[in-house]
Design a protein around this motif. Structure first.
Motif, PDB file in Angstrom:
ATOM      1  N   THR A  48      -1.841  29.884  11.437  1.00  0.00           N
ATOM      2  CA  THR A  48      -2.114  28.577  12.021  1.00  0.00           C
ATOM      3  C   THR A  48      -0.796  27.923  12.385  1.00  0.00           C
ATOM      4  O   THR A  48       0.127  27.906  11.562  1.00  0.00           O
ATOM      5  CB  THR A  48      -2.852  27.664  11.019  1.00  0.00           C
ATOM      6  OG1 THR A  48      -3.905  28.406  10.405  1.00  0.00           O
ATOM      7  CG2 THR A  48      -3.450  26.466  11.727  1.00  0.00           C
ATOM      8  N   TRP A  49      -0.717  27.398  13.581  1.00  0.00           N
ATOM      9  CA  TRP A  49       0.511  26.762  14.041  1.00  0.00           C
ATOM     10  C   TRP A  49       0.201  25.437  14.722  1.00  0.00           C
ATOM     11  O   TRP A  49      -0.665  25.362  15.596  1.00  0.00           O
ATOM     12  CB  TRP A  49       1.246  27.665  15.033  1.00  0.00           C
ATOM     13  CG  TRP A  49       1.767  28.908  14.399  1.00  0.00           C
ATOM     14  CD1 TRP A  49       2.987  29.093  13.808  1.00  0.00           C
ATOM     15  CD2 TRP A  49       1.084  30.162  14.285  1.00  0.00           C
ATOM     16  NE1 TRP A  49       3.094  30.374  13.321  1.00  0.00           N
ATOM     17  CE2 TRP A  49       1.952  31.043  13.603  1.00  0.00           C
ATOM     18  CE3 TRP A  49      -0.172  30.621  14.672  1.00  0.00           C
ATOM     19  CZ2 TRP A  49       1.593  32.358  13.314  1.00  0.00           C
ATOM     20  CZ3 TRP A  49      -0.525  31.932  14.380  1.00  0.00           C
ATOM     21  CH2 TRP A  49       0.360  32.780  13.718  1.00  0.00           C
ATOM     22  N   LEU A  50       0.919  24.432  14.316  1.00  0.00           N
ATOM     23  CA  LEU A  50       0.898  23.142  14.975  1.00  0.00           C
ATOM     24  C   LEU A  50       2.103  23.129  15.901  1.00  0.00           C
ATOM     25  O   LEU A  50       3.255  23.122  15.440  1.00  0.00           O
ATOM     26  CB  LEU A  50       0.989  22.041  13.911  1.00  0.00           C
ATOM     27  CG  LEU A  50       0.446  20.656  14.189  1.00  0.00           C
ATOM     28  CD1 LEU A  50      -0.944  20.679  14.782  1.00  0.00           C
ATOM     29  CD2 LEU A  50       0.464  19.845  12.907  1.00  0.00           C
ATOM     30  N   LEU A  51       1.853  23.167  17.177  1.00  0.00           N
ATOM     31  CA  LEU A  51       2.936  23.411  18.128  1.00  0.00           C
ATOM     32  C   LEU A  51       3.874  22.216  18.237  1.00  0.00           C
ATOM     33  O   LEU A  51       3.520  21.078  17.938  1.00  0.00           O
ATOM     34  CB  LEU A  51       2.358  23.752  19.501  1.00  0.00           C
ATOM     35  CG  LEU A  51       1.418  24.965  19.547  1.00  0.00           C
ATOM     36  CD1 LEU A  51       1.041  25.293  20.991  1.00  0.00           C
ATOM     37  CD2 LEU A  51       2.041  26.194  18.873  1.00  0.00           C
TER      38      LEU A  51
ATOM     39  N   THR B 224      12.521  20.591   1.585  1.00  0.00           N
ATOM     40  CA  THR B 224      12.302  20.064   2.927  1.00  0.00           C
ATOM     41  C   THR B 224      10.971  20.521   3.490  1.00  0.00           C
ATOM     42  O   THR B 224      10.698  20.368   4.668  1.00  0.00           O
ATOM     43  CB  THR B 224      13.424  20.524   3.875  1.00  0.00           C
ATOM     44  OG1 THR B 224      13.518  21.950   3.798  1.00  0.00           O
ATOM     45  CG2 THR B 224      14.749  19.891   3.490  1.00  0.00           C
ATOM     46  N   LEU B 225      10.165  21.135   2.621  1.00  0.00           N
ATOM     47  CA  LEU B 225       8.898  21.653   3.126  1.00  0.00           C
ATOM     48  C   LEU B 225       8.053  20.550   3.746  1.00  0.00           C
ATOM     49  O   LEU B 225       7.447  20.715   4.788  1.00  0.00           O
ATOM     50  CB  LEU B 225       8.126  22.325   1.989  1.00  0.00           C
ATOM     51  CG  LEU B 225       6.793  22.915   2.395  1.00  0.00           C
ATOM     52  CD1 LEU B 225       6.989  24.039   3.390  1.00  0.00           C
ATOM     53  CD2 LEU B 225       6.025  23.404   1.191  1.00  0.00           C
ATOM     54  N   LEU B 226       8.002  19.436   3.054  1.00  0.00           N
ATOM     55  CA  LEU B 226       7.233  18.317   3.586  1.00  0.00           C
ATOM     56  C   LEU B 226       8.178  17.143   3.740  1.00  0.00           C
ATOM     57  O   LEU B 226       8.391  16.385   2.809  1.00  0.00           O
ATOM     58  CB  LEU B 226       6.093  17.961   2.637  1.00  0.00           C
ATOM     59  CG  LEU B 226       5.088  19.073   2.423  1.00  0.00           C
ATOM     60  CD1 LEU B 226       4.153  18.725   1.297  1.00  0.00           C
ATOM     61  CD2 LEU B 226       4.325  19.325   3.693  1.00  0.00           C
TER      62      LEU B 226
ATOM     63  N   GLU C 132       5.167  23.631  13.143  1.00  0.00           N
ATOM     64  CA  GLU C 132       4.915  23.920  11.741  1.00  0.00           C
ATOM     65  C   GLU C 132       3.806  24.960  11.686  1.00  0.00           C
ATOM     66  O   GLU C 132       2.850  24.890  12.445  1.00  0.00           O
ATOM     67  CB  GLU C 132       4.458  22.647  11.012  1.00  0.00           C
ATOM     68  CG  GLU C 132       4.023  22.886   9.579  1.00  0.00           C
ATOM     69  CD  GLU C 132       3.562  21.601   8.883  1.00  0.00           C
ATOM     70  OE1 GLU C 132       3.521  20.565   9.556  1.00  0.00           O
ATOM     71  OE2 GLU C 132       3.253  21.661   7.687  1.00  0.00           O
ATOM     72  N   GLY C 133       3.913  25.911  10.782  1.00  0.00           N
ATOM     73  CA  GLY C 133       2.842  26.884  10.650  1.00  0.00           C
ATOM     74  C   GLY C 133       3.309  28.198  10.096  1.00  0.00           C
ATOM     75  O   GLY C 133       4.485  28.364   9.758  1.00  0.00           O
TER      76      GLY C 133
ATOM     77  N   PRO D 197       7.882  25.382   7.496  1.00  0.00           N
ATOM     78  CA  PRO D 197       7.531  23.988   7.254  1.00  0.00           C
ATOM     79  C   PRO D 197       8.123  23.093   8.327  1.00  0.00           C
ATOM     80  O   PRO D 197       9.025  23.493   9.065  1.00  0.00           O
ATOM     81  CB  PRO D 197       8.151  23.701   5.888  1.00  0.00           C
ATOM     82  CG  PRO D 197       9.289  24.648   5.792  1.00  0.00           C
ATOM     83  CD  PRO D 197       8.910  25.865   6.572  1.00  0.00           C
ATOM     84  N   VAL D 198       7.608  21.898   8.407  1.00  0.00           N
ATOM     85  CA  VAL D 198       8.119  20.980   9.408  1.00  0.00           C
ATOM     86  C   VAL D 198       9.535  20.560   9.000  1.00  0.00           C
ATOM     87  O   VAL D 198       9.787  20.100   7.893  1.00  0.00           O
ATOM     88  CB  VAL D 198       7.183  19.758   9.565  1.00  0.00           C
ATOM     89  CG1 VAL D 198       7.039  18.981   8.279  1.00  0.00           C
ATOM     90  CG2 VAL D 198       7.638  18.853  10.682  1.00  0.00           C
TER      91      VAL D 198
END
Lengths: 358, 125
Positions: A272-275, A237-239, A283-284, A309-310
């Motif tokens: 690094t984080w994508l909020l 489920t990582l991507l 994700e991050g 992961p997202v």
């Protein structure tokens, strides 16, 4: 005139954003290559010893007078899911960098074209001969695109006695297209952001990154590398493609980086984080890489990372290995990746990497 | 003692070892008056270069390779090397923004227009 004492700066710490081209002459040619061997996942769920990364890059650059310059980097690579670019049996040719730059002063340079995204310090020093580990920490490439196309303003100088630098970018469009995109990364459009870094102490550099962006395209693909089960192994489920679709909702990306370059010990860290937004989860992750000189050009290297992961559970990764830099042109890395997940997209097992600069 | 010498259009800037580091690492490309910096080295095996590198950067010439390897991937090579200290003086004298380093005794008689910026280290052997 002043008689000064010995300096204590460690030049390898000087990793400020978007370094300029300072090459003599109109045309210079160079490049690098890498061969990494590991036990790669196969579509039937087994693993086989094979080249997980076979890459070469050709670089050309030059100065057009004292203030203008250009840089082109074309990469060709065949990679498997275990390597940091992570495509199963991928074979592609990509313009990683292709820009013109004009320098007004040390504080102001303008770059136009395709350039390395100045998020964290690792992405601008991504080439295999520069890194400590055969695979790249996930946080250094999964939440953002390696390259952007647009404008970049950068500079460096002295900040109260400390070396400092910045890079600001504006990328109105996404990447060139699917042929050049790396589907394990997040492609951007309408992206605005940058990085600032300062050498706080001799040998110690810290940086922060931030960006606002939209995803540029749906996350699509073919074959088992895009979310299908690898023949009975744990579904990855990582991507998760449905969660990384094109989305007009602006997202915020935040990051930090740290580098300490001692004579015998080197430490690199970053996150690094994508909020999170209303439509997508966050994700991050963050990592620490430590290298300790054992003898001469041989370094012991350890890495730990936690990555969210997202849409999936967090992954803990580790690495232990040796890196040797015999001379300026060759780098040898051997080590074992350890992870708490059995996944085709998270590196696991032994890797041997040979890379060179030419 | 090793002295850094330069040819500038204006008065030389205040002695600043950090600026010398930036100039020879090609991180500072312009002098305060706007003239492009044009640094030159001595050959890698030169004892004067070894001493200059250790005094200014705290590293050996070999250890500096890691820095130049990183910069190579951004289109930057180390400053060119001149064959001798006299060649350094000749280059600097003929080049606006030129900057190099020579032993103090060589710097005792500088060509016209070339000025000392800073001297580092103790007495030479």
């Amino acid at each position: 005139m002043l008689a000064a004492g010995p300096g204590f700066v460690h030049p390898v710490a000087a990793q400020l954003p978007a370094p300029p081209v300072v090459g003599p002459g109109l045309f210079q040619l160079g490049g690098w290559g890498d061969l990494t061997v590991g036990r790669a996942w196969q579509p039937d769920g087994t693993r086989k010893l094979q080249a997980t990364d076979l890459a070469a890059a050709l670089m050309a650059w030059g100065q057009l007078g004292a203030r203008a310059s250009y840089f082109v980097e074309l990469d060709v690579a065949k990679r498997t899911a275990e390597t940091w670019t992570g495509l199963e049996a991928n074979q592609r040719f990509a313009p990683v960098r292709m820009y013109l730059e004009y320098t007004f002063s040390d504080l102001f340079r303008v770059r136009a074209g395709r350039f390395l995204t100045p998020i964290g310090q690792w992405n601008e020093a991504f080439a295999a001969p520069l890194t400590w580990t055969p695979t790249r920490p996930l946080a250094t490439f999964r939440p953002f695109a390696k390259s952007l196309t647009g404008l970049l303003l950068a500079g460096s100088g002295d900040l109260h006695g400390h070396g400092a630098g910045y890079a600001l970018f504006w990328a109105p469009q996404g990447d060139y297209g699917h042929d050049y995109d790396d589907p394990q990364e997040s492609s951007f459009k309408h992206a605005v952001g940058g990085r600032a870094a300062v050498e706080l102490l001799p040998g110690v550099t810290v940086g922060v990154s931030a960006a606002r962006l939209q995803r540029s395209r749906p996350y699509t693909g073919e074959g088992p590398e895009y979310g299908e089960d690898y023949g009975g192994t744990v579904p990855d489920t990582l991507l998760n493609p449905p969660l990384r679709n094109e989305d007009a909702t602006p997202r915020t990306l935040l990051g930090f980086d740290f580098k300490w370059a001692g004579t015998r010990v080197r430490v690199q860290s970053g996150g690094t984080w994508l909020l999170q937004t209303a439509t997508e989860p966050y994700e991050g992750g963050a990592f620490v890489v430590t290298a300790v000189r054992i003898t001469g050009p041989v370094w012991g290297v350890g890495e730990v990372e936690r990555y969210q992961p997202v849409g999936g559970g967090s992954a803990d990764l580790g690495y232990l290995g040796l890196t040797a830099r015999p001379g300026s042109h060759f780098v040898i890395k051997v080590g074992r990746e350890l992870t708490d997940r059995t996944s085709p997209r998270i590196p696991d097992g032994w890797f041997l990497s040979l890379s060179c600069i030419f | 003692m090793i002295c850094v010498v330069a040819k500038l259009r204006s008065d030389p800037p205040a002695p600043d070892l950090e600026m010398v580091r930036r100039v020879f690492q090609l991180r500072q490309r312009f002098w305060p008056d706007g003239t492009p910096t044009r640094p030159v080295n001595l050959p890698a095996a030169s004892p004067v270069r070894e001493r200059f590198t250790e005094e200014v950067f705290g590293e050996s010439v070999e250890d500096m390779a890691a820095y130049w390897n990183e910069r190579y991937f951004h289109g930057t090579r180390p400053p060119p090397s001149m064959g001798s200290q006299h060649a350094v003086l000749l280059y600097v004298a003929r080049t606006n923004g030129g900057v190099g380093y020579v032993q103090a005794d060589t710097a005792a008689a500088l060509p016209e227009g070339v000025k000392k910026l800073i001297c580092v280290g103790g007495e030479t052997d």
